[in-house]
Design an enzyme around this catalytic site. Structure first.
Site, PDB file in Angstrom:
ATOM      1  N   TYR A   1       0.891  -1.188   0.106  1.00 39.70           N
ATOM      2  CA  TYR A   1       0.112   0.063  -0.006  1.00 39.70           C
ATOM      3  C   TYR A   1       0.749   1.318  -0.081  1.00 39.70           C
ATOM      4  O   TYR A   1       0.416   2.390   0.790  1.00 39.70           O
ATOM      5  CB  TYR A   1      -0.937   0.108   1.160  1.00 39.70           C
ATOM      6  CG  TYR A   1      -1.587  -1.098   1.481  1.00 39.70           C
ATOM      7  CD1 TYR A   1      -2.541  -1.922   0.787  1.00 39.70           C
ATOM      8  CD2 TYR A   1      -1.344  -1.951   2.862  1.00 39.70           C
ATOM      9  CE1 TYR A   1      -2.917  -3.030   1.139  1.00 39.70           C
ATOM     10  CE2 TYR A   1      -1.605  -2.954   3.059  1.00 39.70           C
ATOM     11  CZ  TYR A   1      -2.522  -3.869   2.144  1.00 39.70           C
ATOM     12  OH  TYR A   1      -3.120  -4.916   2.704  1.00 39.70           O
ATOM     13  N   HIS A   2       1.998   1.302  -0.786  1.00 36.02           N
ATOM     14  CA  HIS A   2       2.724   2.671  -0.785  1.00 36.02           C
ATOM     15  C   HIS A   2       2.975   3.149  -2.070  1.00 36.02           C
ATOM     16  O   HIS A   2       4.224   3.269  -2.574  1.00 36.02           O
ATOM     17  CB  HIS A   2       4.259   1.982  -0.077  1.00 36.02           C
ATOM     18  CG  HIS A   2       4.138   1.686   1.135  1.00 36.02           C
ATOM     19  ND1 HIS A   2       5.029   0.892   1.867  1.00 36.02           N
ATOM     20  CD2 HIS A   2       3.191   1.744   2.249  1.00 36.02           C
ATOM     21  CE1 HIS A   2       4.683   0.651   3.200  1.00 36.02           C
ATOM     22  NE2 HIS A   2       3.639   1.296   3.403  1.00 36.02           N
ATOM     23  N   PRO A   3       2.101   3.407  -2.918  1.00 35.29           N
ATOM     24  CA  PRO A   3       2.182   4.112  -4.217  1.00 35.29           C
ATOM     25  C   PRO A   3       2.684   5.335  -4.165  1.00 35.29           C
ATOM     26  O   PRO A   3       2.447   6.137  -3.258  1.00 35.29           O
ATOM     27  CB  PRO A   3       0.721   4.040  -4.860  1.00 35.29           C
ATOM     28  CG  PRO A   3      -0.123   4.042  -3.721  1.00 35.29           C
ATOM     29  CD  PRO A   3       0.627   3.327  -2.667  1.00 35.29           C
TER      30      PRO A   3
END
Length: 524
Positions: A462-464
């Site tokens: 969950y780290h774009p």
């Protein structure tokens, strides 16, 4: 409700809350902070372990990627916070700055470690052990250790020591290499989001927080951003003007999407969807990077894992003193390491989760189990965000390009990390806590089996980041002061401006970007 402000900030997430509050502080300027979601009053938001229950609900944009060839053509869930606090209200509470080499790698844009370190301190309010003096202690964002750590987490740390691995001074030291517990964005056992720290802890009579307003488009006139067009939950459209600047802090997915809907982006792509290209910027939406992880899970013969979080005793401990498993952020400890001696910093995070973390934790299995997750910190693979259509309410097309690097380095690093995880599970320290494998079909001695496992079970952390990269070259989107190239009065301040993803979880560096941007704006 006003229709005109000095600054309009779009997106009340990790960065948006910070930049709006800092602009409002000690100033006569009027600030509007616009959030598509609603108030952060869902009870699960405050309970650290409960973040997976927020996925797919009203507080999540609930995006999906395109089918990923590198992950067996799977479509990957892409949660993004749609609520006050943004993703800081639905994430796993981890507070990691990254490695010094991350920011020294940004130094060409004027964002070296020496430049940015004071802004981490400005944001932080470290409680508990700060003997190292690394952290700030009077900032708006509380940072503390997990109050309900599993006893298996201590066994993991002992396992790292047993293998002769280096112990980290602190995961937020300039060199984060080594094993350590994970600091969390919590206050006394509860989540502490950017909304908590910047919107509630500080008084801002000149800041209006406008919720349930969907930003449809940036208003442009004569090469200048003049405001935004928004849609209320009642279906009413209106324009909110900005006398000084419009700031887009909608995140690495929604920020490029909004720019393209407004005619700022790759000209050919905009033309495909009938959007007039006002400012041709080919870099908008390109360079998408994300952390992915591959899990190794073992059944646990002892009832010491987070599978006990649903029991009455766990709820009682939480309600009485905000302690116990409900305070866990799930990722309680980690080992940061480099896969090669030639690297300036870690490219793998071997993270320990005292539970069976499967399918994003949405339906946690009742069995006691332990997960060691191999996280790829420095992916070579790149993806993009594109318009799905010219209709603002349509979701963007998200293609992270997982494991798509032509040389296959990302895959090899994950496979190497699984070998480290296997060694950890084989230690005397973890032996009392491990039983048979969660995966009866996985043979770690068979390369074909390992490849199937990586491609079929790896998932996002969950780290774009990186879709509006800062720089001075033709493919960058913003300059080192985060001003959008070719447009006056428009900045991007969020994770999308990062030239390269950091060697850690991205909430803290996103806040840092906003803290530094506040000084850049004051200088302007």
């Amino acid at each position: 409700m006003r229709d005109s402000y000095d600054y309009v900030v779009v997106g009340a997430g990790s960065a948006g809350c910070a930049i709006a509050a800092r602009l409002a502080a000690g100033s006569a300027d009027r600030i509007a902070l616009i959030e598509a979601g609603g108030a952060d009053d869902h009870p699960a938001i405050k309970i650290p372990i409960a973040f997976p229950t927020l996925f797919s609900g009203e507080n999540d944009w609930d995006y999906r990627t395109t089918p990923q060839p590198g992950l067996a053509d799977r479509v990957v869930r892409c949660p993004r916070g749609r609520v006050l606090g943004g993703s800081s209200s639905i994430n796993a509470n981890v507070w990691t700055r990254g490695h010094q080499a991350d920011f020294d790698g940004w130094s060409a844009a004027g964002w070296s470690y020496e430049d940015v370190e004071p802004y981490f301190r400005r944001a932080e309010r470290r409680s508990g052990d700060n003997a190292s003096g690394i952290y700030g202690v009077d900032g708006p964002l509380h940072v503390e250790d997990v109050r309900g750590e599993s006893e298996a987490t201590e066994a993991f740390l002992q396992a790292c020591s047993e293998l002769g691995l280096p112990e980290a001074k602190d995961v937020n030291a300039p060199d984060s290499t080594g094993y350590a517990r994970m600091p969390t964005a919590q206050r006394r056992g509860e989540r502490w989001s950017s909304a908590d720290g910047y919107l509630r802890s500080l008084a801002h009579p000149n800041l209006d927080v406008l919720i349930k307003l969907r930003t449809l488009k940036i208003s442009l006139a004569d090469g200048r951003a003049t405001g935004v067009e928004v849609l209320g939950h009642d279906g009413h459209r209106r324009t909110i003007t900005a006398r000084r600047e419009v700031i887009i802090s909608a995140g690495a997915i929604n920020t490029p999407h909004l720019l393209m809907l407004s005619g700022i982006g790759p000209a050919d792509h905009l033309a495909e969807h009938g959007v007039d290209c006002v400012i041709p910027l080919p870099g908008v939406g390109n360079g998408l990077q994300d952390h992915i992880f591959t899990p190794l899970i073992m059944h646990c013969p002892r009832p010491v894992t987070l599978a006990s979080a649903g029991e009455a005793a766990a709820l009682e401990a939480y309600e009485e003193d905000r302690r116990g498993p409900l305070t866990s952020n799930v990722a309680e400890a980690a080992y940061f390491t480099a896969s090669s001696q030639d690297l300036p910093g870690p490219d793998l995070e071997i993270s320990f989760l005292p539970c069976a973390f499967v399918d994003h934790g949405i339906d946690p299995p009742p069995e006691h189990a332990l997960t060691i997750a191999v996280v790829l910190l420095q992916p070579e693979s790149r993806g993009h965000v594109r318009l799905r259509s010219a209709v603002p309410l349509d979701s963007p097309e998200i293609d992270p390009g997982y494991l798509s690097d032509p040389a296959g380095a990302d895959f090899r690093r994950l496979a190497g990390g699984l070998r480290i995880a296997r060694r950890m599970f084989g230690t005397a320290a973890l032996a009392p806590y491990t039983d048979e494998s969660w995966y009866p079909d996985l043979d770690l001695d068979d390369p074909a089996s390992v490849e199937r496992h990586i491609r079929h079970r790896s998932d996002t952390v969950y780290h774009p980041v990186g879709t509006c990269r800062m720089g001075t070259d033709d493919s960058s989107v913003v300059d080192p002061e985060l001003r959008v190239h070719g447009v006056s009065g428009l900045r991007v301040i969020d994770a999308s401006v990062m030239p390269r993803i950091t060697r850690g979880h991205t909430h803290a560096p996103t806040v840092m970007v906003a803290e530094r941007a506040a000084d850049l704006l004051r200088g302007a």
